[in-house]
Structures are given as structure tokens and as C-alpha cells.
Design an enzyme around this catalytic site. Structure first.
Site, PDB file in Angstrom:
ATOM      1  N   HIS A   1       0.561  -1.413   0.133  1.00  0.00           N
ATOM      2  CA  HIS A   1       0.061  -0.062   0.216  1.00  0.00           C
ATOM      3  C   HIS A   1       1.197   1.272  -0.114  1.00  0.00           C
ATOM      4  O   HIS A   1       0.481   2.522   0.195  1.00  0.00           O
ATOM      5  CB  HIS A   1      -0.549   0.229   1.401  1.00  0.00           C
ATOM      6  CG  HIS A   1      -1.768  -1.374   0.857  1.00  0.00           C
ATOM      7  ND1 HIS A   1      -2.538  -1.623  -0.180  1.00  0.00           N
ATOM      8  CD2 HIS A   1      -2.801  -1.392   2.184  1.00  0.00           C
ATOM      9  CE1 HIS A   1      -3.251  -2.112   0.097  1.00  0.00           C
ATOM     10  NE2 HIS A   1      -3.422  -2.371   1.761  1.00  0.00           N
TER      11      HIS A   1
ATOM     12  N   HIS B   1      -9.309   2.185   1.164  1.00  0.00           N
ATOM     13  CA  HIS B   1      -9.212   1.038   1.714  1.00  0.00           C
ATOM     14  C   HIS B   1     -10.481   1.802   2.567  1.00  0.00           C
ATOM     15  O   HIS B   1     -10.112   0.844   3.551  1.00  0.00           O
ATOM     16  CB  HIS B   1      -7.629   0.778   1.860  1.00  0.00           C
ATOM     17  CG  HIS B   1      -7.651  -0.574   2.571  1.00  0.00           C
ATOM     18  ND1 HIS B   1      -8.860  -0.968   3.556  1.00  0.00           N
ATOM     19  CD2 HIS B   1      -6.331  -1.167   1.727  1.00  0.00           C
ATOM     20  CE1 HIS B   1      -7.913  -2.051   3.648  1.00  0.00           C
ATOM     21  NE2 HIS B   1      -6.449  -2.211   2.697  1.00  0.00           N
TER      22      HIS B   1
ATOM     23  N   GLU C   1     -11.401  -3.385  -2.228  1.00  0.00           N
ATOM     24  CA  GLU C   1     -10.398  -2.402  -3.129  1.00  0.00           C
ATOM     25  C   GLU C   1     -10.234  -3.121  -5.052  1.00  0.00           C
ATOM     26  O   GLU C   1      -9.733  -3.723  -5.579  1.00  0.00           O
ATOM     27  CB  GLU C   1      -9.254  -2.605  -2.708  1.00  0.00           C
ATOM     28  CG  GLU C   1      -9.318  -2.547  -1.210  1.00  0.00           C
ATOM     29  CD  GLU C   1      -8.425  -3.837  -0.524  1.00  0.00           C
ATOM     30  OE1 GLU C   1      -7.089  -2.843  -0.668  1.00  0.00           O
ATOM     31  OE2 GLU C   1      -8.245  -4.936   0.136  1.00  0.00           O
TER      32      GLU C   1
HETATM   33  C1  BGC Z   1      -4.624  -6.807   1.813  1.00  0.00           C
HETATM   34  C2  BGC Z   1      -4.478  -7.037   3.286  1.00  0.00           C
HETATM   35  C3  BGC Z   1      -3.921  -6.270   4.193  1.00  0.00           C
HETATM   36  C4  BGC Z   1      -4.697  -5.162   4.494  1.00  0.00           C
HETATM   37  C5  BGC Z   1      -4.187  -4.033   5.363  1.00  0.00           C
HETATM   38  C6  BGC Z   1      -5.272  -5.426   2.399  1.00  0.00           C
HETATM   39  O1  BGC Z   1      -5.501  -5.049   0.870  1.00  0.00           O
HETATM   40  O2  BGC Z   1      -5.321  -7.420   0.880  1.00  0.00           O
HETATM   41  O3  BGC Z   1      -3.704  -8.252   2.951  1.00  0.00           O
HETATM   42  O4  BGC Z   1      -3.393  -6.959   5.524  1.00  0.00           O
HETATM   43  O5  BGC Z   1      -5.311  -4.360   3.731  1.00  0.00           O
HETATM   44  O6  BGC Z   1      -5.275  -3.804   6.196  1.00  0.00           O
END
Ligand code: BGC
Length: 382
Positions: free
Chosen positions: A136, A210, A347
Site C-alpha cells: 500500500h 481502502h 479495493e
Molecule cells: C490486504 C491485506 C492487508 C490489509 C491491511 C488489504 O488490502 O489485502 O492483506 O492486511 O490490506 O490492512
């Protein structure tokens, strides 16, 4: 209560006494203080209210959607977004609740990729299965920056335009990336997110939001009874580090088949290597789509409240994560600890690790090109 908002057409800063009474007649945007960042800068909270009395709140810190207040089948309002009521709590620790994610949403294997013959190293900030990766956008992704915000008003929607200049080299990525994200919440209870970016050097870009949803209301228990449909006949299986193997595999005959509606809890505990790696669903689904434009990606239905959320997107894929890492340490707006599987994230994006996966659609943005994509969340009840 006094609220302030900027009229999109005149630019004037206005002050109104009752946001609620105006909201009944026309969309309105109000601005309140949302707290102070460790460096002393203040964050604001913008609330976009529509003519139905439904509301979406967004802070300029991380472009985070903090509240989504929408009616059930009886017209009763509830907040269906997990999150906090002050910026300090987001700074203290959040698993990306409601945040804008960039420069690269999802994982990049080992925090490394090669572009035009040059290898770039990104700080790693996640170690699923003991394997480091960049997740991310890295340590200080777009979810942790203070965006420049401009409130917007149209006849049928209130909006918020956010802008961030991500500098060349920030979090290891090449190029100055000029990013604009615009949220619109209209009178049909549709939240639209428009993403746009330009760069002065070739760079990967994969932006998403998210938000974690619980259509029964945040803090109201698990999402295991939510019924999910995904417009995806294929998904990208992962290794133990949650990095795609490179295969695009049919979901048919597996617990990943949501092409027809299924409760999330129905098959989540099936003995299956992929579900073991993810600790449940934490996978990228490749949408059945041709051409450009918005296509339906997902529909979530919560049978008790009757709330429905449809997601339409211009993106090729969607990450479905059912809150497997939520463990009650994050205490939300209504003082409720967000425990295991009490929120679902969907997402819209390009598939994980695309910069290292030549067979996946490209995420590389080059100078002279414009990154442009949109996703729409439509809330209703039946
Ligand atoms: C991911 C998870 C991750 C989370 C973080 C998601 O987008 O797929 O693996 O732990 O984000 O909060």
C-alpha cells in the site's frame, strides 16, 4: 451548530447554522476540525450530505472516508464504514480504514521492481508468511499525507477534490507524481471516486480506496452473513507471502466462486491452501469485463438491514479482504473494538505485484500520459 463550507462556484467561505435543514433541500458540504497531526498541522473533516439526509465524511488526512451514513430498508440510518472520530487515532494506528492508497495499492514482491532497465528498491513494510514486501505505497503512503482539499458543490452532489504532489524518490518511487482524487456523493446515495495523475518519469501507479464496510453498521458484529457477488470468473492465486504466482485461475468449483451470491462465512473456513495463506479471503479477483468504462465489480447484501452496496469500476480487478487481520486492537467511532472479520474491504485496482508480472495489465504511467480511473459505490436497500 456552526459549520463552514466553501461554495464551489463563488469560492466564498460561508457559514451556516443548521447543516441538517439545508441537507434536506440540496446537497451540502460542511467542514469541521478533525484534530492535529504530530507536526502541528491541523486536519479537517468534510461532510458531504445529500438531499436524502445520507452523509459521507472525508478527512484531508490520507483522504480517508471516515463515515458513510446510509439508510436501511426502513429508512433507518447507520454508519457502514469502519473508522475513527479524530485524526489522532488514525495517526496512532489504522489498518488503512477508509484511506486513499498509493502510489501502489496492494503488494510489490520484496519491495523491488525493474523499469526500463533500472531496479528500484522500496522500503518493505509488511511480512506476510515471513516474506517482506511493500504494501500500500510503503511506510508513508498516500494514506498518511495531508492532501490539499477543495470542497465542491453541484446541483445533485457534494464533492471534495484532493491533491497531493508525491515527490520524485518518495517511498522509493521514481518521478514527481501529481495526484488528484475527487469524491462525489450524490442524491442517489452514490459515492464516486475519480482518480487522476501525471508524472515526469515513468512510474508504477495503482490507486485505490481502502474502506472497510459493515452494512449492518460499524461495530455491529462480523460480516460473515453479508452476501457477496463478484463479477469475476478468475482470480490470482498467491504464494505464502500473498504475492500472485502469476497464474490467473478460474474460480469455478472453489470457495472463490462468488459469481453467484454467497455468504462470506459459508466457505471461508474451508480447508484450502489459498484460504490458509490469506487467513481467509485476501485475494485479487480479475473482473469479467471488456473495454473501458464502469462495470459492475461487486454487490454486497446484508439481509437483516436490507442494505445493499454495489461497486462499479473502470479497474480490471478487485481485492476482496474479509478483515482477517482485525483483532480488536482498533477501537472504532462507537467505542466498539473492531474484532476478527467485522469489516470487508473491496479495493478496486490492478492486480498485486503487476510491476513484476509481465502478463498482468500494465500499471506503468509515463510522462505525457494521464492516469485516470473511477469507482462508484451505490448504496440502497431492499
Ligand atoms: C490486504 C491485506 C492487508 C490489509 C491491511 C488489504 O488490502 O489485502 O492483506 O492486511 O490490506 O490492512
Amino acid at each position: 451548530m456552526k459549520h463552514k463550507y466553501r461554495n464551489a462556484f463563488t469560492g466564498a467561505l460561508l457559514s451556516i447554522t443548521t447543516a441538517a435543514s439545508l441537507a434536506a433541500a440540496q446537497p451540502v458540504i460542511t467542514m469541521t476540525s478533525f484534530g492535529t497531526l504530530p507536526d502541528g498541522r491541523s486536519a479537517q473533516l468534510y461532510t458531504l450530505a445529500n438531499s436524502q439526509g445520507a452523509k459521507v465524511s472525508i478527512t484531508n488526512y490520507g483522504g480517508i472516508v471516515t463515515h458513510i451514513i446510509v439508510p436501511d430498508r426502513e429508512g433507518r440510518m447507520a454508519d457502514v464504514a469502519l473508522g475513527y472520530d479524530m485524526v489522532e487515532k488514525y495517526v496512532a494506528g489504522s489498518p488503512y480504514f477508509g484511506a486513499l492508497i498509493g502510489r501502489y495499492g496492494n503488494r510489490i514482491a520484496g519491495g523491488k521492481f525493474t523499469l526500463d532497465g533500472k531496479t528500484y528498491t522500496l522500503p518493505t513494510n509488511d511480512v506476510p508468511g515471513g516474506v517482506p514486501c511493500s504494501l500500500h505505497g510503503g511506510k508513508t503512503g498516500f494514506d498518511k499525507v495531508l492532501w490539499d482539499a477543495t470542497p465542491l458543490l453541484a446541483s445533485d452532489a457534494a464533492g471534495l477534490k484532493l491533491r497531493h504532489l508525491s515527490k520524485d524518490g518518495e517511498e522509493g518511487y521514481p518521478g514527481n507524481l501529481d495526484v488528484t482524487v475527487t469524491y462525489w456523493f450524490n442524491n442517489k446515495n452514490e459515492l464516486r471516486i475519480e482518480y487522476s495523475a501525471t508524472t515526469d518519469k515513468a512510474t508504477p501507479v495503482n490507486l485505490t480506496n481502502h474502506s472497510y464496510f459493515n452494512l449492518a453498521g460499524e461495530g455491529a458484529g462480523t460480516i460473515l452473513d453479508h452476501i457477496l457477488t463478484l463479477n469475476a470468473s478468475n482470480y490470482t492465486p498467491v504464494d505464502k507471502g500473498l504475492i500472485p504466482t502469476g497464474k490467473v485461475t478460474p474460480v469455478s468449483g472453489t470457495p472463490f466462486d462468488f459469481t453467484t451470491p454467497h455468504a462470506i462465512g459459508e466457505r471461508v473456513n474451508t480447508v484450502d491452501e489459498q484460504l490458509k495463506f490469506g487467513g481467509g479471503y485476501d485475494h485479487n479477483f480479475v473482473l469479467d469485463r471488456t473495454g473501458k468504462g464502469l462495470v459492475k465489480a461487486a454487490e454486497v447484501y446484508e439481509p437483516v438491514s436490507g442494505r445493499v452496496m454495489e461497486i462499479l469500476t473502470e479497474e480490471p480487478a478487485i481485492q476482496f479482504y474479509c478483515g482477517n487481520f482485525l483483532d480488536g486492537t482498533n477501537v472504532g467511532k462507537s467505542n466498539c473494538p473492531y474484532t476478527y472479520r467485522t469489516g470487508i474491504a473491496l479495493e478496486t485496482q490492478h492486480s498485486p505485484d503487476s510491476p513484476n508480472q509481465p502478463a498482468f495489465p500494465s500499471t506503468i504511467l509515463r510522462p505525457g500520459q494521464r492516469y485516470e480511473t473511477a469507482t462508484l459505490y451505490r448504496f440502497s436497500a431492499r
